[in-house]
Design a protein around this motif. Structure first.
Motif: not given
Length: 257
Positions: A69-74
């Motif tokens: 999720a962090i990698k996807a922008g979260a």
């Protein structure tokens, strides 16, 4: 899916034993991500919620999907928003257990004393919940009247992320749809309510169907767990190499039958 298996097991050894099933599993795993109705970020946040909910508590899946999720922008704050939003799921059980207690006490000629003076406080708490969440669940009435101090703490918890969290209200409704539609917790009253709320906020049926697909693919966690148990590279050797990982982790001597 191959990357996921490789994180927990010897991928080559698993593929040798899995007779090509990994291709089928990988295709199934990828199916919800082929649709473009929800962002990858949103899908990963929903998977964080499903994995971290009290009916799952899948540590490795939470870590995996939080990182993705962090990698996807979260942001970290958005993930904390998800985790706070799902805490109250455990209280769905109280909607069943408290009426059971009430029925049993009534059958014995007993009851729970209700402080009528607390009515004004109850009505204020009810309105605050409706303002924050947009609905009122009649099942909450018994909690609020019979265990008021607990309910006040629950109410504060249940509205905190909705009042101040970084996710949008629509995104938080998606999270609630996800946790109410899993095989371990199919909670129809909540699911119906959160679907209606999401549609009122502009969600599409296609977006909600992608959430349902994510809950279905969660079944692959059994496959991933099996790969780890059978082919973990980090485990000590045992007389049965195929089972060394799981037996060693469980503290079992494989020669002890």
């Amino acid at each position: 899916m191959r990357d996921t298996i490789a994180e927990v097991a010897d991928l080559d050894a698993f593929e040798d034993a899995a007779w090509g099933s990994l291709d089928v599993a990988a295709a199934y795993w990828a199916a919800p991500f082929r649709g473009g109705h929800l962002s990858v970020r949103m899908k990963e946040l929903i998977l964080v919620a499903i994995s971290a909910s009290v009916t799952s508590l899948n540590h490795e899946a939470v870590r995996r999907h939080a990182h993705r999720a962090i990698k996807a922008g979260a942001t970290h704050g958005e993930i904390i928003d998800v985790l706070l939003t799902i805490v109250a799921l455990a209280n769905h059980a109280l909607y069943t257990t408290i009426p059971v207690l009430d029925d049993v006490l009534a059958s014995r000629g007993q009851g729970i004393e209700i402080d009528e003076a607390a009515d004004a406080e109850f009505e204020a708490a009810k309105q605050a919940f409706i303002e924050a969440r947009g609905f009122w669940n009649p099942d909450r009435e018994a909690l609020a009247r019979l265990i008021p101090s607990y309910y006040r703490a629950l109410d504060a918890l249940s509205t905190e992320s909705w009042n101040g969290g970084p996710l949008t209200t629509k995104e938080r409704e998606f999270i609630c749809i996800g946790i109410d539609s899993t095989v371990a917790h199919t909670y129809i009253p909540g699911l119906r309510r959160h679907i209606n709320n999401a549609l009122d906020l502009g969600a599409s049926a296609e977006e909600i169907l992608e959430i349902f697909q994510l809950t279905g693919t969660f079944g692959l966690e059994s496959y991933i767990l099996g790969a780890k148990v059978l082919f973990s590279e980090s485990e000590a050797e045992s007389p049965d190499p195929a089972l060394s990982g799981g037996l060693a982790r469980a503290g079992i001597d494989s020669t002890d039958r």
